[in-house]
Motif scaffolding. Structure first.
Motif, short mmCIF file in Angstrom:
data_model
loop_
_atom_site.label_atom_id
_atom_site.label_comp_id
_atom_site.label_asym_id
_atom_site.label_seq_id
_atom_site.Cartn_x
_atom_site.Cartn_y
_atom_site.Cartn_z
N PHE B 135 0.84 -1.20 0.00
CA PHE B 135 0.00 0.00 0.00
C PHE B 135 0.87 1.25 0.00
N GLU B 136 1.92 1.22 0.85
CA GLU B 136 2.78 2.40 0.95
C GLU B 136 3.52 2.66 -0.36
N VAL B 137 4.01 1.60 -0.99
CA VAL B 137 4.71 1.76 -2.27
C VAL B 137 3.76 2.39 -3.28
N THR B 138 2.53 1.85 -3.34
CA THR B 138 1.54 2.38 -4.28
C THR B 138 1.21 3.83 -3.95
N LEU B 139 1.02 4.10 -2.65
CA LEU B 139 0.62 5.45 -2.26
C LEU B 139 1.71 6.47 -2.53
N THR B 140 2.96 6.10 -2.20
CA THR B 140 4.06 7.05 -2.42
C THR B 140 4.13 7.41 -3.90
N ALA B 141 4.00 6.39 -4.75
CA ALA B 141 4.00 6.68 -6.19
C ALA B 141 2.80 7.54 -6.55
N SER B 142 1.64 7.27 -5.93
CA SER B 142 0.44 8.01 -6.31
C SER B 142 0.53 9.47 -5.86
N TYR B 143 1.25 9.73 -4.74
CA TYR B 143 1.42 11.12 -4.31
C TYR B 143 2.14 11.91 -5.41
N VAL B 144 3.18 11.30 -5.96
CA VAL B 144 3.93 11.99 -7.01
C VAL B 144 3.05 12.18 -8.24
N LEU B 145 2.31 11.12 -8.60
CA LEU B 145 1.53 11.18 -9.84
C LEU B 145 0.37 12.16 -9.74
N ILE B 146 -0.28 12.24 -8.57
CA ILE B 146 -1.48 13.07 -8.48
C ILE B 146 -1.11 14.56 -8.55
N THR B 147 0.12 14.89 -8.16
CA THR B 147 0.55 16.29 -8.27
C THR B 147 1.44 16.50 -9.48
N PHE B 148 1.44 15.53 -10.41
CA PHE B 148 2.35 15.61 -11.55
C PHE B 148 2.00 16.82 -12.41
N GLY B 149 3.02 17.62 -12.70
CA GLY B 149 2.76 18.85 -13.43
C GLY B 149 2.65 20.02 -12.46
N GLY B 150 2.13 19.71 -11.25
CA GLY B 150 2.21 20.61 -10.12
C GLY B 150 1.57 21.98 -10.27
N ASP B 151 0.35 22.10 -10.85
CA ASP B 151 -0.27 23.42 -10.73
C ASP B 151 -0.89 23.54 -9.34
N ARG B 152 -1.26 24.76 -8.98
CA ARG B 152 -1.66 25.06 -7.62
C ARG B 152 -2.86 24.22 -7.15
N LEU B 153 -3.85 24.08 -8.04
CA LEU B 153 -5.05 23.31 -7.69
C LEU B 153 -4.69 21.86 -7.38
N GLN B 154 -3.80 21.31 -8.21
CA GLN B 154 -3.39 19.93 -8.02
C GLN B 154 -2.72 19.73 -6.67
N VAL B 155 -1.82 20.66 -6.33
CA VAL B 155 -1.11 20.53 -5.06
C VAL B 155 -2.10 20.62 -3.90
N ARG B 156 -3.08 21.56 -4.02
CA ARG B 156 -4.03 21.72 -2.93
C ARG B 156 -4.88 20.47 -2.73
N HIS B 157 -5.45 19.95 -3.83
CA HIS B 157 -6.28 18.75 -3.68
C HIS B 157 -5.42 17.53 -3.39
N GLY B 158 -4.19 17.55 -3.89
CA GLY B 158 -3.27 16.45 -3.60
C GLY B 158 -3.01 16.34 -2.11
N VAL B 159 -2.94 17.48 -1.43
CA VAL B 159 -2.67 17.45 0.01
C VAL B 159 -3.81 16.76 0.75
N THR B 160 -5.06 17.01 0.34
CA THR B 160 -6.20 16.29 0.94
C THR B 160 -5.98 14.79 0.82
N TYR B 161 -5.65 14.37 -0.38
CA TYR B 161 -5.44 12.96 -0.66
C TYR B 161 -4.32 12.38 0.20
N ILE B 162 -3.22 13.14 0.30
CA ILE B 162 -2.07 12.66 1.06
C ILE B 162 -2.42 12.55 2.54
N VAL B 163 -3.10 13.56 3.08
CA VAL B 163 -3.44 13.53 4.51
C VAL B 163 -4.36 12.35 4.82
N ILE B 164 -5.40 12.18 3.98
CA ILE B 164 -6.32 11.05 4.20
C ILE B 164 -5.57 9.73 4.14
#
Lengths: 146, 490
Positions: B135-164
């Motif tokens: 799970f952790e391997v998958t999640l760590t990769a998904s943290y990078v992928l969900i913010t890939f490209g890194g615009d502001r909206l992505q980082v903000r919603h990505g943080v919700t995902y990471i915290v959960i």
């Protein structure tokens, strides 16, 4: 940069060096005691984050502490998986362990296992990940500070 | 053993090579596609060797059971690995064609391969702690992928995902610690027996804790709230693979832990209620949305309910239908998100009020959307119909009429919200080209999407043998003795 914290600057310097030594100790201790590559990587990663904040508070960024994530990730993974595959190549199973005892001048007799190689790989991966995180999330953070 | 290790180790090794080849984008693409082709081949081979209901076991590093890390492939795990490898392969081809994931920093391919390794490991692992690592391997990769490209909206919603995800991980680790403290083992086959010896109160407490942990990953009611916020902001190929696979890892973990550890042959009223509510709340959320990706994200939640429904019945037919449904859903949902990505690529937006008349300007896209959309809603003769029919029959046989009724209502609402996308984006007059500049869709993206549409049609054509395979998997779930004996003796 609009803010500068001398306390953070000095403290970061001390904590950083101690932290890295502690991380290396954890890396080595991991075989039979609490520790290991992952934990050591997290400790070193926390040092990197502290360093990132401290550097940003100082005028003029020192380039001394820059860590480039991608090669670290690559080599770390390569070492970790390599150890696993090596077990195969030696005719054993995947991740079969090899143990060597060596006598070193200061440290005395040490048991070196191939698991240590795996831990070093994991260590590099975790440090690389934290550096990558600082690269992507830290850049937005810098903008906010400005 | 080799087939068990390849889907996990090969993507990791390839990720290492890929990360070091920073300056050769073409080489990274070849490595990525080649690795996933090899993984798929190994997975198919694995499935063929367990398709009679047998179980393949491997002990990593030669450590004896139950101390070492055990890799296990029963029919369910093998089916999941085959489907996920195929999806990862097709979506990678799509991602190579997509401008949103044009890989300037050199991170996309290595991280994607790490995700692939994590997904395979989640399905193949035989102990709880290793499941946590996967799970952790998958999640760590998904943290990078969900913010890939890194615009502001992505980082903000990505943080919700990471915290959960972090909260879920901490809870998971705590639950594992409690299991280890009360039984002295984390090997699932070993636990299967030892959990029978602890007090029933403790067992149901642990079961509930694991249901919450896996429920967050699977986005069941009431733990789904993070999903529709975080998924739609990621680049399309990333959203597609998350939607197809990541929630299904949670569902897989629920099924595995429930059948092997906590159920002891009993149908679960709690799961039945959760299933009905998940279906209903998810689809109601979808009806209220006005953006293609957000509608589809709420549908993920709704569809998870159907899978949990099959599990909650705890009959052979119910479990077989659930397995069948999961496979259908992975294919169809991934396809729909790929189409949504194409729509955004074509029209520059996914907002329904700004889209119109795509049917006239992009007829291929209309066909690519229509087939999986009808399938998701359960219109005959598509795969969704076959899957839902199987579930509803199983529900009637088990006497769960209320939930069956809810699932029928939800199907109608699903159809309604699909019509909403259709009417909003495809029907009507073509958009005035001065407001939104129409763009060409990259052929690689269209090709990959078309492949999946064909795959979902082939899935219907081969429904009978595939359903039988689902039944073989379900038999192994209802009676885990084969699984347990294989791990013990292996």
């Amino acid at each position: 940069m609009s803010w500068y914290s001398p306390i953070l600057d000095v403290a970061a310097n001390v904590v950083l060096r101690t932290g890295i030594v502690f991380a290396l100790y954890l890396l080595y201790a991991g075989h039979n005691a609490p520790g290991g590559g992952f934990i050591a990587g997290l400790v070193a990663g926390a040092c990197l984050v502290l360093d990132h904040i401290a550097l940003r508070s100082r005028e003029g960024r020192g380039s001394l502490h820059r860590v480039t994530p991608r090669p670290l990730l690559g080599w770390g993974l390569a070492i970790a998986v390599g150890v696993g595959v090596a077990g195969w190549a030696w005719g054993g199973g995947f991740f079969d362990q090899a143990v060597v005892s060596v006598t070193l001048p200061v440290l005395g007799t040490m048991k070196l296992t191939s698991a240590l190689g795996f831990d070093i790989g994991v260590f590099a991966v975790v440090v690389g990940l934290v550096a990558a995180l600082l690269d992507s999330l830290g850049s937005a953070w810098d903008e906010d500070l400005r | 053993m080799t087939d068990l290790v390849i889907p996990v180790a090969l993507p990791l090794a390839a990720a290492a090579v890929s990360a070091m080849l920073g300056r050769f984008p073409a080489a990274r693409r070849v490595i990525g596609v080649g690795t996933l082709l090899a993984t798929t081949a190994a997975a198919v081979d694995l499935l063929l060797s367990v398709s009679d209901g047998s179980v393949v076991v491997g002990h990593v590093g030669g450590w004896p059971w139950p101390l070492g890390i055990t890799l296990v492939a029963d029919p369910l795990a093998a089916i999941m690995v085959v489907v996920s490898s195929l999806m990862l392969l097709v979506v990678l081809v799509y991602a190579i064609g997509s401008p949103k994931t044009r890989d300037e920093t050199g991170f996309f391919h290595p991280v994607y391969l790490i995700l692939a390794a994590g997904v395979s490991l989640s399905f193949l692992t035989g102990d709880l702690f290793n499941l946590f690592v996967a799970f952790e391997v998958t999640l760590t990769a998904s943290y990078v992928l969900i913010t890939f490209g890194g615009d502001r909206l992505q980082v903000r919603h990505g943080v919700t995902y990471i915290v959960i995800s972090l909260v879920a991980s901490v809870l998971f680790l705590t639950a594992i610690a409690l299991v280890y403290a009360s039984t002295g083992t984390v090997n699932m086959a070993d636990l299967s027996g030892k959990l029978g010896e602890v007090t029933p109160a403790l067992r149901s407490g642990l079961g509930l804790l694991f249901l919450v942990v896996f429920g967050i990953k699977a986005a069941i009611f009431p733990l789904f709230f993070w999903l529709p916020d975080s998924y739609p902001v990621a680049p399309s190929p990333v959203t597609a693979i998350f939607a197809g696979l990541l929630t299904k890892i949670g569902v897989y973990a629920i099924i595995r832990s429930h059948t092997l550890l906590f159920s002891h042959g009993q149908p679960s009223r709690l799961l039945l209620v959760v299933a009905a509510l998940t279906m209903l709340i998810g689809v109601l959320g979808a009806v209220a949305q006005d953006d293609v990706k957000r509608i589809l994200s709420f549908h993920i939640v709704s569809q998870i309910g159907y899978m949990i429904f099959g599990l909650a019945l705890f009959t052979l037919a119910g479990l077989a239908a659930a397995v069948f449904y999961i496979v259908h859903h992975i294919i169809v949902k991934t396809t729909l998100f790929l189409v949504a990505g194409l729509m955004e690529e074509r029209a520059g937006t996914g907002a329904l009020r700004r889209l119109s008349g795509l049917m006239h300007t992009a007829p291929v896209l209309a066909v690519l959307f229509l087939l999986p959309a009808l399938s998701l809603a359960g219109v005959p003769p598509f795969s969704g119909f076959v899957a839902k029919l199987a579930l509803i029959q199983a529900g009637f046989d088990a006497g769960a009429q209320v939930t069956v009724g809810v699932s029928l209502l939800v199907s109608a609402l699903t159809l309604f919200s699909m019509t909403k996308i259709w009417a909003g984006a495809f029907w009507g007059d073509p958009m005035e080209s001065d407001t939104i500049e129409p763009r060409r869709m990259p052929p690689l993206m269209v090709g990959a999407t078309a492949c999946l549409v064909v795959a979902s049609l082939a899935f219907v054509a081969a429904a009978a043998p595939l359903y039988e395979l689902g039944e073989v998997a379900a038999r192994g779930l209802i009676d885990p003795s084969v699984y347990v004996t294989a791990v013990r003796g292996g």
